[in-house]
Design a protein around this motif. Structure first.
Motif, short mmCIF file in Angstrom:
data_model
loop_
_atom_site.label_atom_id
_atom_site.label_comp_id
_atom_site.label_asym_id
_atom_site.label_seq_id
_atom_site.Cartn_x
_atom_site.Cartn_y
_atom_site.Cartn_z
N GLU A 80 0.83 -1.21 0.00
CA GLU A 80 0.00 0.00 0.00
C GLU A 80 0.86 1.26 0.00
O GLU A 80 0.57 2.23 -0.71
N LYS A 84 1.14 4.12 -2.95
CA LYS A 84 0.93 5.54 -2.64
C LYS A 84 2.09 6.39 -3.13
O LYS A 84 1.90 7.51 -3.63
N ALA A 311 3.78 7.31 4.89
CA ALA A 311 2.49 7.55 4.23
C ALA A 311 1.89 8.87 4.69
O ALA A 311 1.29 9.61 3.90
N ASP A 315 0.97 12.12 2.42
CA ASP A 315 -0.37 12.74 2.43
C ASP A 315 -0.28 14.22 2.79
O ASP A 315 -1.00 15.06 2.24
#
Length: 522
Positions: A80, A84, A311, A315
């Motif tokens: 994941e 991303k 992550a 973001d």
């Protein structure tokens, strides 16, 4: 036929969620993969998770779940994260896959057939955290007088029956490898460390365990599982179909590059080539051990409470901003330090204020002053020619050479120099003023900048693929032009003639802000 290029990261140990170091290494590898694809090479890029070993078994026991359940959960977190971060891997390998067990056992049998494996009793120091054996001479004293590994991790005295690999027989072949192929291990500081270690003498290596069963079974000795590093290193050939020597093995092996952290250089530059020599397989062409990524100058640890989720950084600051910062701010191969302030400062000064502003100013003037039609170019002044020459040199020569040498900061320094040159040019030429005095010259200036911006966007695609694709799409640059050799200026007139119309441009890199109390950007 395209020239093949096989690139791997280390496979990541999933006894916890991925940290910033995993992101750093995999982003760097992705930049290389994208660069070589852009050069027309047939790239195979492999990453994945290393899921066996005592550390995984103990973590699963502590959580009250099976090792396989832990591996499934944690491996998914890595996949994941890489999705991303826009990682363009061709294969995400897991060492729990059946084909990997087959490949590892085939390598074991090949080493056994060469007479390099024998059964004996192991007594010595073992670090569960490192999954590594250490000689007593390598241990250091901890603050409480306890023995620690050279990495500062706890060690325990281990006694059990074990298969051994005749590593001692490979001292001279390994030294010959380093001597005859000075580029095999880079940077030079890592090479010097490994040469010194091997020159000091090699002891045979314990390569199986009987105290737990979470791993690849040893052929013919089912109560033994392979030492996790035998299994882990084999992933690089599992992904190519070994033991089938045709197909991808024939095409891509030996690997062009194993990109790894400096803490696992010994496994990749001593054990792995020795295993391959024993199995009558070629050794990789290059191993590169990069430095650590430090949080405000400190190594991340749970005890310090400074572990960062990559992550969340992506973001918060943007995927491409993060990718750019990690490869721009420090020399690849050395340790580097990051902080939210550093990411914000670098992103705002170079991406928002410099390149983003250059693109926005230029495209906005084309949209506003030329009704979105690309402006025609009528002759060139020495200033135009100088800018073209500078950008062309950076895009076609300096950046490709730096990418190929893993000198990412150098490549981006050259890129930013060309961006500064474009900004100096637009300030000096002042096309907004030329609109009132010499519209033909205004068109030439804007056309010159349009070409240069497209060239610079193409050159930095490996580092910032998402934002550069967005910009190149908006500028009407066809996919076949998106490599340094194709993105000259010959496409500009045909693009004008095609009737392409530029839509109202959108900002590429919004300015970033720090949270209250986090420190102010300079």
């Amino acid at each position: 036929m395209a020239d093949p290029f096989y690139l791997t990261t280390a496979i990541h140990y999933p006894n916890g969620k991925p940290h910033i170091g995993h992101a750093y290494e995999t982003i760097a590898a992705d930049v290389l993969a994208r660069f070589h694809r852009m050069q027309g090479r047939d790239v195979r890029f492999q990453t994945g998770t290393d899921e066996h070993g005592l550390k995984m078994a103990q973590k699963a026991r502590d959580l009250g779940i099976t090792p396989r359940a832990l591996a499934d959960e944690m491996s998914a977190h890595f996949r994941e994260l890489f999705d991303k971060l826009d990682i363009s891997y061709d294969r995400f390998i897991r060492t729990t896959q059946a084909e990997h067990h087959t490949s590892s056992q085939a390598l074991w049998r090949a080493m056994e057939a060469n007479g390099d494996l024998y059964l004996d009793r192991y007594e010595g120091w073992y670090s569960v955290r490192d999954e590594a054996y250490y000689d007593a001479s390598e241990l250091v004293d901890g603050e409480a007088g306890e023995k620690l590994s050279p990495q500062g991790t706890p060690v325990e005295w281990t006694v059990e029956e074990s298969w051994f690999f005749r590593l001692s027989a490979y001292q001279e072949p390994l030294l010959a490898l380093y001597r005859n192929n000075p580029d095999f291990l880079q940077p030079e500081s890592r090479r010097n460390e490994v040469v010194k270690f091997v020159e000091g003498g090699l002891r045979d290596l314990s390569v199986s365990r009987t105290s737990f069963d979470w791993g690849v079974k040893v052929p013919g000795a089912e109560n033994h599982v392979m030492y996790v590093w035998v299994d882990a290193l084999t992933n690089y050939i599992t992904g190519l179909g070994y033991p089938d020597m045709d197909g991808d093995m024939a095409k891509f092996w030996p690997a062009d590059l194993h990109l790894i952290g400096k803490d696992i250089v010994r496994f990749h530059a001593v054990y792995w080539p020795a295993f391959l020599m024993s199995a009558k397989l070629d050794v990789p062409k290059k191993v590169f051990g990069h430095g650590f990524l430090l949080n405000r100058g400190q190594k991340e640890s749970k005890s310090l409470g400074n572990v960062t989720d990559p992550a969340e950084l992506a973001d918060r600051f943007g995927v491409d901003n993060l990718r750019y910062f990690l490869l721009r701010d420090f020399t690849f191969g050395q340790d580097g330090s990051y902080s939210p302030e550093a990411i914000v400062n670098r992103s705002n000064s170079e991406l928002a204020n410099s390149f983003g502003n250059l693109a926005q100013r230029t495209l906005s003037q084309v949209f506003k002053n030329c009704d979105g039609n690309l402006p025609g170019i009528t002759g060139h002044t020495p200033e135009d020619e100088a800018l073209f020459a500078h950008v062309d040199r950076v895009v076609r020569s300096e950046m490709p050479a730096a990418y190929a040498d893993l000198a990412f900061a150098q490549a981006l320094e050259a890129w930013m120099g060309a961006v500064f040159a474009c900004n100096a040019y637009i300030d000096a030429q002042a096309p907004w003023a030329l609109r009132k005095t010499d519209e033909q010259r205004m068109c030439t200036v804007l056309g010159t900048l349009y070409i240069c911006i497209a060239q610079l966007a193409v050159a930095v695609q490996p580092v910032m693929p998402g934002s550069m694709a967005k910009l190149l799409d908006a500028m009407g640059i066809a996919p076949e032009l998106r490599n340094p050799d194709a993105i000259g200026s010959h496409w500009y007139s045909p693009l004008i003639e095609s009737g392409f119309g530029l839509a109202k441009p959108e900002g590429l890199f919004p300015r970033l802000e720090l949270a209250e109390g986090e420190g102010a950007p300079a």
